[in-house]
Design an enzyme around this catalytic site. Sequence first.
Site, PDB file in Angstrom:
ATOM      1  CD  GLU A 223      -2.976  -1.062   0.189  1.00  0.00           C
ATOM      2  OE1 GLU A 223      -3.213   0.057  -0.303  1.00  0.00           O
ATOM      3  OE2 GLU A 223      -3.565  -2.087  -0.161  1.00  0.00           O
ATOM      4  CB  CYS A 257      -1.696   7.430   1.071  1.00  0.00           C
ATOM      5  SG  CYS A 257      -3.185   6.594   1.619  1.00  0.00           S
TER       6      CYS A 257
HETATM    7  P1  NAD Z   1       8.308   4.556   5.043  1.00  0.00           P
HETATM    8  O1  NAD Z   1       8.281   3.670   3.865  1.00  0.00           O
HETATM    9  O2  NAD Z   1       9.454   5.434   5.302  1.00  0.00           O
HETATM   10  O3  NAD Z   1       8.065   3.755   6.430  1.00  0.00           O
HETATM   11  C1  NAD Z   1       7.063   2.776   6.580  1.00  0.00           C
HETATM   12  C2  NAD Z   1       7.614   1.596   7.357  1.00  0.00           C
HETATM   13  O4  NAD Z   1       8.773   1.101   6.712  1.00  0.00           O
HETATM   14  C3  NAD Z   1       8.030   1.938   8.788  1.00  0.00           C
HETATM   15  O5  NAD Z   1       7.617   0.871   9.628  1.00  0.00           O
HETATM   16  C4  NAD Z   1       9.532   2.054   8.714  1.00  0.00           C
HETATM   17  O6  NAD Z   1      10.170   1.714   9.926  1.00  0.00           O
HETATM   18  C5  NAD Z   1       9.882   1.042   7.651  1.00  0.00           C
HETATM   19  N1  NAD Z   1      11.111   1.382   6.940  1.00  0.00           N
HETATM   20  C6  NAD Z   1      11.597   2.620   6.673  1.00  0.00           C
HETATM   21  N2  NAD Z   1      12.770   2.539   6.003  1.00  0.00           N
HETATM   22  C7  NAD Z   1      13.021   1.226   5.838  1.00  0.00           C
HETATM   23  C8  NAD Z   1      14.075   0.488   5.229  1.00  0.00           C
HETATM   24  N3  NAD Z   1      15.111   1.094   4.648  1.00  0.00           N
HETATM   25  N4  NAD Z   1      14.003  -0.858   5.246  1.00  0.00           N
HETATM   26  C9  NAD Z   1      12.955  -1.494   5.801  1.00  0.00           C
HETATM   27  N5  NAD Z   1      11.933  -0.846   6.403  1.00  0.00           N
HETATM   28  C10 NAD Z   1      11.960   0.486   6.429  1.00  0.00           C
HETATM   29  O7  NAD Z   1       6.966   5.358   4.791  1.00  0.00           O
HETATM   30  P2  NAD Z   1       6.541   6.630   5.515  1.00  0.00           P
HETATM   31  O8  NAD Z   1       7.340   7.779   5.024  1.00  0.00           O
HETATM   32  O9  NAD Z   1       6.530   6.369   6.963  1.00  0.00           O
HETATM   33  O10 NAD Z   1       5.022   6.777   5.016  1.00  0.00           O
HETATM   34  C11 NAD Z   1       4.607   7.697   4.090  1.00  0.00           C
HETATM   35  C12 NAD Z   1       4.268   6.996   2.815  1.00  0.00           C
HETATM   36  O11 NAD Z   1       3.278   6.015   3.046  1.00  0.00           O
HETATM   37  C13 NAD Z   1       3.670   7.944   1.809  1.00  0.00           C
HETATM   38  O12 NAD Z   1       4.235   7.674   0.556  1.00  0.00           O
HETATM   39  C14 NAD Z   1       2.194   7.590   1.816  1.00  0.00           C
HETATM   40  O13 NAD Z   1       1.523   7.910   0.635  1.00  0.00           O
HETATM   41  C15 NAD Z   1       2.250   6.123   2.084  1.00  0.00           C
HETATM   42  N6  NAD Z   1       0.984   5.629   2.622  1.00  0.00           N
HETATM   43  C16 NAD Z   1       0.239   4.793   1.851  1.00  0.00           C
HETATM   44  C17 NAD Z   1      -0.981   4.340   2.315  1.00  0.00           C
HETATM   45  C18 NAD Z   1      -1.852   3.423   1.491  1.00  0.00           C
HETATM   46  O14 NAD Z   1      -2.778   2.834   2.045  1.00  0.00           O
HETATM   47  N7  NAD Z   1      -1.605   3.276   0.194  1.00  0.00           N
HETATM   48  C19 NAD Z   1      -1.422   4.725   3.584  1.00  0.00           C
HETATM   49  C20 NAD Z   1      -0.622   5.560   4.342  1.00  0.00           C
HETATM   50  C21 NAD Z   1       0.591   6.006   3.852  1.00  0.00           C
END
Ligand code: NAD
Length: 471
Positions: A223, A257
């Site tokens: 997602e 998002c």
């Molecule tokens: P992110 O990808 O930075 O983090 C999300 C998760 O991934 C966290 O648990 C984090 O600890 C982990 N993570 C971060 N870096 C990592 C790595 N290098 N290796 C493994 N895991 C890692 O996302 P974010 O910035 O926290 O969230 C924002 C994004 O999420 C936006 O792009 C938004 O549009 C999207 N989003 C999508 C939905 C949906 O339902 N489609 C809903 C909410 C947010």
Amino acid sequence: MQPVNTCAIETAGAVFPAERIELLRQRVDEGISRSLSWRLDQLEGLLRFLADNEDAILAALKADLGRCTTEARMADISMVRSEVRLIRRNLKKWLRPHRVSTPIAAQPGRSWIQQEPFGLALILGTWNYPFQQVLIPLAGALAAGNSAVVKLSEVAPHSAALMAEQLEKYIDRTALVVVTGGPEAATRLLENRFDKIFYTGSSHVGRIVMKAAAAYLTPVTLELGGKNPVIVAADAPLAVAARRVAWGRFMNAGQICVAPDYVLIDESRRLPFIEALRDAIARFYGLDPKNSESYGRIVDQHHFERLLGLMQNGRIAIGGETEAAERYIAPTVLTDVPDGAAALEEEIFGPILPVVGYRTLDEGLAIIRTRPKPLALYLFTEDRSLQERVIRDIGCGSVVVNDVVVNQIVPGLPFGGVGNSGMGSFHGRFTFEAFSHSKAVVKRALWADLDVRYPPFSDWKDRILQWLISV
Ligand code: NAD
């Protein structure tokens, strides 16, 4: 409004619960989660978690995101509750084997599809709706009969701390492990074998997750984010379009998002539309949104600085005020953003809205087509043929005509992206399906065992077999 609490709760370096995770796998393999009553008990547990912790959830969201009570209750409590209740109401039906017809070649026999849990699921959550984005997938995972490891986002530390402390108390402790920590904890988890991974977050990390999943051929639901365009066509009434766009863009300070990410409008209507946005923003948040109880804050310093950078990408038509101590950014509208600027290329994920004028509608549609497929596309028009054309011709996760964001609250619709904005979907029945394998079953009778399919073959066998396969 009080400044948001910036004190960080230490979640990095949490002990990695390897033994407990091993126990989850053992117990799910032994079949603890197979009965309907066990699954319903876990859903009840999730509902009790929401009821018992309502005030604490609202306080955590206030501390992490400055989120107002109404929006917090709506998105992170009521919406989750309604999704869990929908699953609870329908689960017995969804678990029933689904009969399909059996062709002559497999007669006498019966065929059906039976839903089977994957086993041990990993749910990686994000921070913008920290409860919703974890609890809805968790409800689906448990309802489908899986056990689950939930990794919370470190970026919303108060919400993570609350769930880490409370959630396991409401669920069978041999079916759920809650893990805190940052990317290092996620990386460590991803080195292990899971039977299903459900990831919410950025497209960049989505790729890392998918790569890790490939090592075990683990199925993934991703997602992800996206740059959701809004098209305001020539016939669309500006006041209502601007009001709805401003509502979706500035809710949760734009950290959604499915928020409208940029607006495409005929050049001749660009300035009147910006005035309509100005009017809507003033009605929502007053003349100084910093004092509005309904307006949120940016989640952390990193995102605050990132957004300050994007605000340099053009002329500020509305807003632009910031205050670092509170991580406050006013609802901001940008115009004259040059082609190729980051504000038109990257997902904004904050309270900034570029408004782009086009000379012809086709030019506007081409801007969308030349970018990766968005999570959501919004079109304001009453022109039926244009509605049909856009719905049919432009690839994206969802389309909403004459509104924004509400695709999220229709439980019969799958919620998810395509291509760069994601893979797979959830909400309603789709959450259950995301965590279930549709097992195909054929049951044949033993009493009829015709010679025709067995070697040695002959002309008459060949003719009969070709006929049997083609009917
Ligand atoms: P992110 O990808 O930075 O983090 C999300 C998760 O991934 C966290 O648990 C984090 O600890 C982990 N993570 C971060 N870096 C990592 C790595 N290098 N290796 C493994 N895991 C890692 O996302 P974010 O910035 O926290 O969230 C924002 C994004 O999420 C936006 O792009 C938004 O549009 C999207 N989003 C999508 C939905 C949906 O339902 N489609 C809903 C909410 C947010």
